[in-house]
Write an enzyme that holds these catalytic residues in place. Structure first.
Site, PDB file in Angstrom:
ATOM      1  N   SER A 136     -45.216 -95.727  21.168  1.00 55.74           N
ATOM      2  CA  SER A 136     -45.641 -94.709  20.351  1.00 55.74           C
ATOM      3  C   SER A 136     -44.852 -93.769  20.179  1.00 55.74           C
ATOM      4  CB  SER A 136     -46.859 -94.076  21.241  1.00 55.74           C
ATOM      5  OG  SER A 136     -47.543 -92.764  21.127  1.00 55.74           O
ATOM      6  N   LEU A 137     -45.652 -92.475  19.499  1.00 56.52           N
ATOM      7  CA  LEU A 137     -44.180 -91.103  19.461  1.00 56.52           C
ATOM      8  C   LEU A 137     -44.251 -90.113  19.596  1.00 56.52           C
ATOM      9  CD1 LEU A 137     -43.314 -91.390  15.244  1.00 56.52           C
ATOM     10  CD2 LEU A 137     -41.948 -92.576  17.195  1.00 56.52           C
ATOM     11  N   LYS A 167     -60.589 -96.596  20.472  1.00 56.22           N
ATOM     12  CA  LYS A 167     -60.808 -95.144  20.632  1.00 56.22           C
ATOM     13  C   LYS A 167     -62.405 -94.746  19.494  1.00 56.22           C
ATOM     14  CE  LYS A 167     -57.300 -93.654  16.976  1.00 56.22           C
ATOM     15  NZ  LYS A 167     -56.913 -92.502  16.266  1.00 56.22           N
ATOM     16  N   ASN A 184     -62.839 -99.039  -1.682  1.00 52.25           N
ATOM     17  CA  ASN A 184     -62.603 -99.962  -0.201  1.00 52.25           C
ATOM     18  C   ASN A 184     -62.809-101.627  -1.508  1.00 52.25           C
ATOM     19  OD1 ASN A 184     -61.545-100.765   2.074  1.00 52.25           O
ATOM     20  ND2 ASN A 184     -63.496-101.920   2.043  1.00 52.25           N
ATOM     21  N   THR A 228     -63.683-104.058   0.283  1.00 53.02           N
ATOM     22  CA  THR A 228     -65.597-104.176   0.810  1.00 53.02           C
ATOM     23  C   THR A 228     -66.398-102.880   0.204  1.00 53.02           C
ATOM     24  OG1 THR A 228     -64.725-105.893   2.187  1.00 53.02           O
ATOM     25  CG2 THR A 228     -67.223-105.398   2.516  1.00 53.02           C
ATOM     26  N   LYS A 266     -68.506-101.457   2.590  1.00 53.27           N
ATOM     27  CA  LYS A 266     -67.517 -99.978   3.697  1.00 53.27           C
ATOM     28  C   LYS A 266     -67.844 -99.023   3.125  1.00 53.27           C
ATOM     29  CE  LYS A 266     -65.586-104.174   6.423  1.00 53.27           C
ATOM     30  NZ  LYS A 266     -64.290-104.370   6.813  1.00 53.27           N
ATOM     31  N   LEU A 308     -50.913 -92.603   4.683  1.00 48.56           N
ATOM     32  CA  LEU A 308     -51.254 -92.397   6.188  1.00 48.56           C
ATOM     33  C   LEU A 308     -49.550 -92.829   7.081  1.00 48.56           C
ATOM     34  CD1 LEU A 308     -55.373 -91.797   7.154  1.00 48.56           C
ATOM     35  CD2 LEU A 308     -53.401 -90.310   6.139  1.00 48.56           C
ATOM     36  N   GLY A 356     -47.646 -89.900   6.432  1.00 43.98           N
ATOM     37  CA  GLY A 356     -48.136 -90.019   7.368  1.00 43.98           C
ATOM     38  C   GLY A 356     -47.515 -89.253   9.077  1.00 43.98           C
TER      39      GLY A 356
END
Length: 278
Positions: A19-20, A70, A152, A154, A157, A222, A245
């Protein structure tokens, strides 16, 4: 200098070693001369509830939540911000009066990153590629004041996100599949939220033709590793402004920082801290 009055912030995820966020936040803390420290903690899912209770018990000021927690973290919080409810995920938790309050700053981060280039993001035609968690956060923020189309592989979704936002924001959101031949000239902003093109698979990209894209379009990916994906390279060759991103990462972090401390960090300090280690 860390002492008995130092306030604790952190990152909760699994894994977190790459992680940054600690570098970015600690540089911002140092710049504002605040008595805080930001640390990263590798936490398994079964320990999430204990982490939230422990954070409240020992007086943490807040923490970020990253993959894969999350969504699951939400069940252990005392209150959740309306935007985070709409997104269905939390990436920022503030501890206040022994209550854990959840927020999501990902979509705000994306919007502010785009606004660096074009100013206020309002009344634009936007195409979002992908329908995962990052897409949902970006779409929830941008659908408020823009015309949004989500595509997308799918289709179902994309349909779920489009219908959710259309119903809750009273603003029509369109959707479709990746196999359709879209007229890119219809879009002012195009955003890739998928992992197609991320290191080490740098030769991949979303199956979208740039053939008739507008030269004044803004194209965002992103992904920030590599800094310029094949998707962005093709857009740049067409004369488009491109954004990776990194900006979203920095701005979402800056918003989290402000939620915890009440202080707006210096964006350039955070940006330079990350660039130095990439």
């Amino acid at each position: 200098m860390i002492n008995s009055k130092t306030k604790l912030l952190g990152l909760i995820g699994h894994p977190v070693e790459h992680s940054l966020s600690p570098t970015m936040h600690n540089e911002a803390i140092k710049d504002k001369d605040l008595n805080y420290v930001y640390l990263a903690f590798d936490v398994e899912s079964e320990n999430l509830k204990d982490v939230v209770n422990g954070a409240k018990a020992i007086g943490w000021k807040g923490f970020n939540i990253t993959i894969p927690h999350k969504i699951e973290i939400m069940k252990y919080l005392d209150k959740i911000d309306n935007d985070a409810k709409l997104i269905g995920a939390v990436n920022t938790v503030k501890i206040e009066n022994n209550k854990a309050i959840g927020y999501n700053t990902d979509g705000i981060g994306a919007r502010l990153s785009i606004e660096e280039i074009i100013g206020e993001v309002k009344d634009y035609n936007i195409l979002v590629i992908g329908a995962g968690g990052s897409s949902r956060a970006v779409c929830c923020e941008l659908a408020k004041n823009n015309n949004l189309t989500i595509i997308n592989r799918t289709v179902e979704k994309a349909e779920i996100i489009a219908n959710d936002l259309s119903n809750k924001l009273n603003n029509a959101v369109y959707y479709g599949g990746l196999n359709h031949n879209y007229n890119m000239a219809n879009f002012d902003i195009i955003i890739n939220t998928t992992s197609l093109g991320m290191y080490p698979n740098v030769d991949n990209k979303p199956p979208i033709s740039m053939q008739n894209i507008k030269k004044d379009a803004v194209v965002m990916d992103l992904i920030y590793n590599p800094k310029e994906t094949l998707f962005l390279k093709e857009a740049k060759e067409k004369g488009c402004a491109t954004i990776n991103g990194l900006g979203m990462l920095i701005y979402q972090g800056a918003k989290s920082f402000e939620i915890w401390t009440g202080v707006k960090p210096d964006i350039n300090i955070m940006k330079n801290a990350i660039i130095d280690i990439l």
